[in-house]
Design an enzyme around this catalytic site. Structure first.
Site, PDB file in Angstrom:
ATOM      1  N   HIS A   9      -7.061  -5.515   2.692  1.00 56.10           N
ATOM      2  CA  HIS A   9      -5.908  -4.938   3.390  1.00 56.10           C
ATOM      3  C   HIS A   9      -5.307  -5.988   4.316  1.00 56.10           C
ATOM      4  O   HIS A   9      -6.035  -6.609   5.117  1.00 56.10           O
ATOM      5  CB  HIS A   9      -6.340  -3.760   4.272  1.00 56.10           C
ATOM      6  CG  HIS A   9      -6.831  -2.568   3.536  1.00 56.10           C
ATOM      7  ND1 HIS A   9      -6.034  -1.495   3.239  1.00 56.10           N
ATOM      8  CD2 HIS A   9      -8.062  -2.263   3.050  1.00 56.10           C
ATOM      9  CE1 HIS A   9      -6.743  -0.571   2.599  1.00 56.10           C
ATOM     10  NE2 HIS A   9      -7.978  -1.017   2.480  1.00 56.10           N
ATOM     11  N   HIS A  43     -10.529  -5.163  -2.773  1.00 56.33           N
ATOM     12  CA  HIS A  43      -9.177  -5.422  -2.254  1.00 56.33           C
ATOM     13  C   HIS A  43      -9.260  -5.787  -0.781  1.00 56.33           C
ATOM     14  O   HIS A  43     -10.190  -5.381  -0.086  1.00 56.33           O
ATOM     15  CB  HIS A  43      -8.248  -4.217  -2.466  1.00 56.33           C
ATOM     16  CG  HIS A  43      -8.810  -2.926  -1.957  1.00 56.33           C
ATOM     17  ND1 HIS A  43      -9.714  -2.177  -2.674  1.00 56.33           N
ATOM     18  CD2 HIS A  43      -8.608  -2.260  -0.795  1.00 56.33           C
ATOM     19  CE1 HIS A  43     -10.045  -1.105  -1.978  1.00 56.33           C
ATOM     20  NE2 HIS A  43      -9.400  -1.136  -0.827  1.00 56.33           N
ATOM     21  N   GLN A  94     -14.305   2.812   1.896  1.00 58.24           N
ATOM     22  CA  GLN A  94     -13.727   2.374   0.616  1.00 58.24           C
ATOM     23  C   GLN A  94     -13.476   3.596  -0.259  1.00 58.24           C
ATOM     24  O   GLN A  94     -14.355   4.440  -0.437  1.00 58.24           O
ATOM     25  CB  GLN A  94     -14.669   1.393  -0.106  1.00 58.24           C
ATOM     26  CG  GLN A  94     -14.043   0.781  -1.357  1.00 58.24           C
ATOM     27  CD  GLN A  94     -14.927  -0.267  -2.037  1.00 58.24           C
ATOM     28  OE1 GLN A  94     -16.104  -0.406  -1.699  1.00 58.24           O
ATOM     29  NE2 GLN A  94     -14.359  -0.971  -2.990  1.00 58.24           N
ATOM     30  N   ASP A 115       0.852  -1.192   0.000  1.00 58.68           N
ATOM     31  CA  ASP A 115       0.000   0.000   0.000  1.00 58.68           C
ATOM     32  C   ASP A 115       0.890   1.246   0.000  1.00 58.68           C
ATOM     33  O   ASP A 115       1.880   1.312   0.728  1.00 58.68           O
ATOM     34  CB  ASP A 115      -0.893  -0.024   1.247  1.00 58.68           C
ATOM     35  CG  ASP A 115      -2.038   0.962   1.174  1.00 58.68           C
ATOM     36  OD1 ASP A 115      -3.201   0.528   1.209  1.00 58.68           O
ATOM     37  OD2 ASP A 115      -1.769   2.179   1.094  1.00 58.68           O
ATOM     38  N   ASN A 140     -12.922  -3.102   3.041  1.00 57.11           N
ATOM     39  CA  ASN A 140     -13.935  -2.053   3.083  1.00 57.11           C
ATOM     40  C   ASN A 140     -14.869  -2.135   1.871  1.00 57.11           C
ATOM     41  O   ASN A 140     -14.406  -2.330   0.749  1.00 57.11           O
ATOM     42  CB  ASN A 140     -13.268  -0.676   3.096  1.00 57.11           C
ATOM     43  CG  ASN A 140     -12.381  -0.475   4.311  1.00 57.11           C
ATOM     44  OD1 ASN A 140     -12.669  -0.993   5.381  1.00 57.11           O
ATOM     45  ND2 ASN A 140     -11.287   0.262   4.152  1.00 57.11           N
TER      46      ASN A 140
END
Ligand code: AMP
Ligand code: ZN
Length: 138
Positions: free
Chosen positions: A101, A99, A93, A30, A86
């Site tokens: 995390h 995706h 989001q 990230d 999210n």
């Protein structure tokens, strides 16, 4: 999706720090990490959120989360992990390509992936039990 940044990253059209890749997923670091080692699992196909993900691919995503977390716990090393996903703007989001995390946690890191616990009132409990009858096939 031609204008989706995660589609471009997952396809390799935009460079990323890729820590793992297979036919279905790319796992990248990230750019705005909550903690050292914060990574994102991106499916190579575009799905906006969990409700759009095909069951089989969603299952594979969680199995991959386990694989990466298990490896990184030792490789980093770290003391724990938050696996966060999210869905929708209200839930935080910001990129509308599914995706997961993977956030490494270190003792006393002060990272806030948490909430202030409320109280399960009888009213909430009754309402939700009523509204979930269909879920249980009642
Ligand atoms: P979410 O808020 O759940 O949609 O998470 C989106 C995440 O994507 C955030 O943690 C961002 O820091 C991260 N992010 C956005 N753009 C990029 C990018 N180009 N490369 C890597 N991470 C990104
Ligand atoms: Zn996409």
């Amino acid at each position: 999706m031609s204008d989706c940044i995660f589609c471009k990253i997952a396809a390799g059209d935009i460079p990323s720090a890729t820590i793992y890749e297979d036919d279905d997923f790319r796992v990248i670091l990230d750019l705005g990490p909550a903690a050292k080692g914060h990574a994102l699992i991106l499916p190579k196909e575009h799905y906006a959120n969990i409700t759009e993900m095909p069951d089989e691919l969603l299952g594979k995503a969680m199995v991959l989360a386990k694989k990466v977390v298990t490896y990184m716990m030792k490789a980093l090393p770290c003391d724990g992990y938050n696996v966060v996903q999210n869905n929708g703007e209200a839930a935080g989001q910001t990129v509308f390509h599914f995706h997961i995390h993977l956030i490494p946690r270190y003792k006393n890191d002060g990272v806030g992936v948490t909430w202030k616990p409320g109280e399960l009132t009888d009213a909430w409990k009754q309402e939700i039990m009523e509204k979930t009858k269909g879920l249980r096939g009642e």
